[in-house]
Design a protein around this motif. Structure first.
Motif, mmCIF file in Angstrom:
data_model
loop_
_atom_site.group_PDB
_atom_site.id
_atom_site.type_symbol
_atom_site.label_atom_id
_atom_site.label_comp_id
_atom_site.label_asym_id
_atom_site.label_seq_id
_atom_site.Cartn_x
_atom_site.Cartn_y
_atom_site.Cartn_z
ATOM 1 N N ALA A 62 -50.374 31.234 -18.806
ATOM 2 C CA ALA A 62 -51.225 31.658 -18.354
ATOM 3 C C ALA A 62 -51.590 32.248 -17.008
ATOM 4 N N ARG A 63 -52.901 33.086 -16.776
ATOM 5 C CA ARG A 63 -53.105 33.544 -15.349
ATOM 6 C C ARG A 63 -54.121 33.012 -14.876
ATOM 7 N N VAL A 64 -54.011 32.144 -14.093
ATOM 8 C CA VAL A 64 -55.322 31.145 -13.495
ATOM 9 C C VAL A 64 -55.849 31.753 -12.169
ATOM 10 N N VAL A 65 -57.288 31.586 -12.277
ATOM 11 C CA VAL A 65 -57.929 31.807 -10.764
ATOM 12 C C VAL A 65 -58.762 30.429 -10.825
ATOM 13 N N SER A 66 -58.510 29.603 -9.740
ATOM 14 C CA SER A 66 -58.895 28.237 -9.428
ATOM 15 C C SER A 66 -59.677 28.466 -8.167
ATOM 16 N N VAL A 67 -61.004 27.872 -8.351
ATOM 17 C CA VAL A 67 -61.914 27.939 -7.100
ATOM 18 C C VAL A 67 -62.210 26.364 -6.521
ATOM 19 N N ALA B 278 -59.231 24.215 -24.835
ATOM 20 C CA ALA B 278 -59.565 25.619 -24.419
ATOM 21 C C ALA B 278 -59.001 26.832 -24.892
ATOM 22 N N GLY B 279 -57.897 26.323 -25.727
ATOM 23 C CA GLY B 279 -56.959 27.429 -26.386
ATOM 24 C C GLY B 279 -55.923 28.316 -25.291
ATOM 25 N N VAL B 280 -55.591 27.428 -24.266
ATOM 26 C CA VAL B 280 -54.763 28.053 -23.324
ATOM 27 C C VAL B 280 -53.207 28.245 -23.641
ATOM 28 N N GLY B 281 -52.880 29.511 -23.441
ATOM 29 C CA GLY B 281 -51.447 29.790 -23.853
ATOM 30 C C GLY B 281 -50.960 31.075 -23.269
ATOM 31 N N PRO B 282 -49.996 31.518 -23.641
ATOM 32 C CA PRO B 282 -49.435 32.839 -23.000
ATOM 33 C C PRO B 282 -50.274 33.858 -22.907
ATOM 34 N N GLY B 283 -50.648 34.327 -21.634
ATOM 35 C CA GLY B 283 -51.391 35.374 -21.323
ATOM 36 C C GLY B 283 -52.859 35.090 -21.190
ATOM 37 N N THR B 284 -53.362 33.940 -21.425
ATOM 38 C CA THR B 284 -54.574 33.505 -21.325
ATOM 39 C C THR B 284 -55.201 33.830 -20.021
ATOM 40 N N ARG B 285 -56.321 34.436 -19.539
ATOM 41 C CA ARG B 285 -56.859 34.462 -18.557
ATOM 42 C C ARG B 285 -57.873 33.020 -18.123
ATOM 43 N N LEU B 286 -57.510 32.171 -17.301
ATOM 44 C CA LEU B 286 -58.330 30.938 -17.179
ATOM 45 C C LEU B 286 -58.802 31.047 -15.779
ATOM 46 N N LEU B 287 -60.278 30.408 -15.888
ATOM 47 C CA LEU B 287 -60.953 30.119 -14.587
ATOM 48 C C LEU B 287 -60.918 28.682 -14.539
ATOM 49 N N GLU B 288 -60.432 28.084 -13.424
ATOM 50 C CA GLU B 288 -60.937 26.585 -13.131
ATOM 51 C C GLU B 288 -61.822 26.585 -12.089
ATOM 52 N N ILE B 289 -62.817 25.666 -12.495
ATOM 53 C CA ILE B 289 -63.912 25.419 -11.392
ATOM 54 C C ILE B 289 -63.634 24.091 -10.903
ATOM 55 N N GLY B 290 -63.199 24.122 -9.641
ATOM 56 C CA GLY B 290 -62.624 22.868 -8.976
ATOM 57 C C GLY B 290 -61.207 22.533 -9.119
ATOM 58 N N THR B 291 -60.483 22.842 -8.024
ATOM 59 C CA THR B 291 -59.040 23.010 -8.091
ATOM 60 C C THR B 291 -58.443 21.773 -8.226
ATOM 61 N N GLY B 292 -58.957 20.733 -7.385
ATOM 62 C CA GLY B 292 -58.270 19.446 -7.010
ATOM 63 C C GLY B 292 -56.996 19.831 -6.208
ATOM 64 N N TRP B 293 -55.927 19.365 -6.533
ATOM 65 C CA TRP B 293 -54.746 19.432 -5.863
ATOM 66 C C TRP B 293 -53.944 20.440 -6.606
ATOM 67 N N GLY B 294 -54.334 20.941 -7.761
ATOM 68 C CA GLY B 294 -53.471 22.123 -8.329
ATOM 69 C C GLY B 294 -52.823 22.030 -9.498
ATOM 70 N N GLU B 295 -52.743 20.701 -9.898
ATOM 71 C CA GLU B 295 -51.951 20.145 -11.252
ATOM 72 C C GLU B 295 -52.164 20.871 -12.382
ATOM 73 N N LEU B 296 -53.525 21.058 -12.703
ATOM 74 C CA LEU B 296 -53.976 21.543 -13.961
ATOM 75 C C LEU B 296 -53.745 23.040 -13.755
ATOM 76 N N ALA B 297 -53.706 23.727 -12.694
ATOM 77 C CA ALA B 297 -53.268 25.319 -12.480
ATOM 78 C C ALA B 297 -51.855 25.518 -12.716
ATOM 79 N N VAL B 298 -51.224 24.450 -12.110
ATOM 80 C CA VAL B 298 -49.724 24.525 -12.518
ATOM 81 C C VAL B 298 -49.392 24.528 -13.846
ATOM 82 N N ARG B 299 -50.044 23.652 -14.436
ATOM 83 C CA ARG B 299 -49.635 23.225 -15.923
ATOM 84 C C ARG B 299 -49.677 24.435 -16.961
ATOM 85 N N ALA B 300 -51.137 24.923 -16.456
ATOM 86 C CA ALA B 300 -51.748 26.009 -17.348
ATOM 87 C C ALA B 300 -50.743 27.243 -17.220
ATOM 88 N N ALA B 301 -50.388 27.470 -15.833
ATOM 89 C CA ALA B 301 -49.529 28.861 -15.629
ATOM 90 C C ALA B 301 -47.988 28.527 -16.136
#
Length: 389
Positions: free
Chosen positions: A184-189, A157-180
């Motif tokens: 990246a700046r992450v919104v996870s739902v 997805a090309g996620v790196g510094p400054g990427t605005r990332l939307l995650e659909i389906g948070t799980g327990w947050g590991e992907l959001a943490v790793r992206a941040a």
């Protein structure tokens, strides 16, 4: 069963038994009358319920279920397959994934207990297929394999510094943490209150609360525009009639030039078509409202289901089904080993047999090739518009 490469021992009244079959893994039916009554009444739902009730067992449960998965096309005689619409149970209206229905369906699985999932998942609390370097894999390698999977998605997805990332389906947050952690700046739902609570806690423990928002929100109600969208094994919970709305949301939230990384379990298209209206043991006990797509279904919806004539384009679709079989084996073995701890959380023997069957059933699907898992990369040539359905 005599046509399958399976040995079946039917218990006799005096302690003896009658063996059927010509070879293969052994299935012991302790109560033949109850076993066949359930199958006669409820088919494959009854088959799973019979295991839950302790009416049959197998030393190699996955092996037995793999045989059934490999021969699923011949388990029902052709004459009955043609009449499937008359005898197959239909999915209940209450399991449709409307906004209200989706909340209830998610609650029934993901809100069981964070402590329960922690007993068989690894420290990353990642509930989707890992990607290993080789087989067989040791349990100690699972966290690294889960990070490898996540990194493949973030890279795609090309996620790196400054990427605005939307995650659909948070799980327990590991992907959001790793992206941040990449900047990246992450919104996870998510719709799971239990998952969100722990995900927020894990984000805070990582010191990343300024970069990650975890919202209790339906994917159809997400707003904003993002450079990348990632959704991991979420489409299976959407329900086939809502797949177009799901892909409209993916497209509508994507900024021009952005990419979508989607991890999805898939099944053969002909089996998917047959399964669409059917109510199964998995729907009744594990994933209410769920449906696994085919690659063809995803491609069709991407191309024509977005409502504006442009569609989404599949850039790649990498399959790695054997990795899911291995992931499920490690989860199942850990769940079995920690059965006493599962019981201490208040889950009874019937529940433990249900989940043992579910994990083995899923593993068998991937070992047989009946199921696969893929990472899709999607692109869109349109700007973000609309609400996503």
């Amino acid at each position: 069963m005599e046509r399958l490469p399976l040995r079946v021992v039917l218990a006799g009244g005096s302690g003896g038994g009658r063996e059927l079959g010509l070879g293969g893994p052994l299935m012991r039916v302790h109560d033949p009358r109850a076993f066949f009554r359930r199958i006669g009444s409820d088919g494959l739902i009854g088959f799973g319920e019979s295991y839950m009730a302790g009416e049959w067992d197998a030393d190699d449960l996955t092996g037995v279920l793999t045989v059934f998965a490999e021969h699923v096309a011949v388990l029902v005689p052709p004459s009955l397959q043609r009449l499937r619409a008359l005898w197959a149970r239909r999915r209940p209206e209450a399991q449709r994934n409307t906004r209200e229905g989706a909340r209830d369906n998610i609650r029934r699985h993901y809100d069981l207990s964070n402590d329960l999932f922690a007993l068989f998942l690894d420290e990353t609390m990642t509930y989707s297929s890992a990607v290993f370097r080789g087989f067989p894999a040791d349990e100690d390698l699972l966290p690294a394999a889960q990070h490898r999977k996540i990194d493949l998605l973030l890279d795609a997805a090309g996620v790196g510094p400054g990427t605005r990332l939307l995650e659909i389906g948070t799980g327990w947050g590991e992907l959001a943490v790793r992206a941040a952690e990449r900047g990246a700046r992450v919104v996870s739902v998510t719709l799971s209150r239990e998952q969100r609570a722990l995900a927020v806690e894990r984000v805070r423990a990582a010191g990343l609360q300024d970069r990650v928002q975890v919202l209790l929100r339906d994917y159809r109600d997400v707003e904003g525009v993002y450079d990348a969208v990632i959704s991991v094994e979420m489409i299976e919970a959407v329900g086939h009639e809502f797949w177009p709305a799901y892909f409209r949301t993916l497209q509508a939230r994507l900024a021009p030039g952005g990419r979508i990384a989607l991890q999805a379990i898939t099944m053969p298209h002909d089996r998917m078509l047959v399964s669409l209206p059917t109510f199964t043991w998995i729907h009744k006990y594990v994933f209410p409202g769920g449906m696994i797509p085919s690659v063809e279904a995803i491609a069709e919806i991407c191309a024509h289901g977005t409502g504006n004539g442009t569609g989404l384009r599949i850039v790649s679709a990498e399959a790695f089904g054997p990795h899911y079989a291995e992931t499920l084996r490690l989860w199942r073995e850990r769940f079995t080993r920690r059965a006493a701890e599962v019981g201490a959380l208040g889950f009874d023997e019937v529940f433990r047999r249900l989940w043992t069957f579910y994990l083995a059933y899923s593993e068998a699907g991937f070992r047989s090739g009946y199921l696969d898992v893929r990472q899709f990369v999607l692109e869109s040539g349109t700007a973000a518009t609309g609400s996503g359905g």
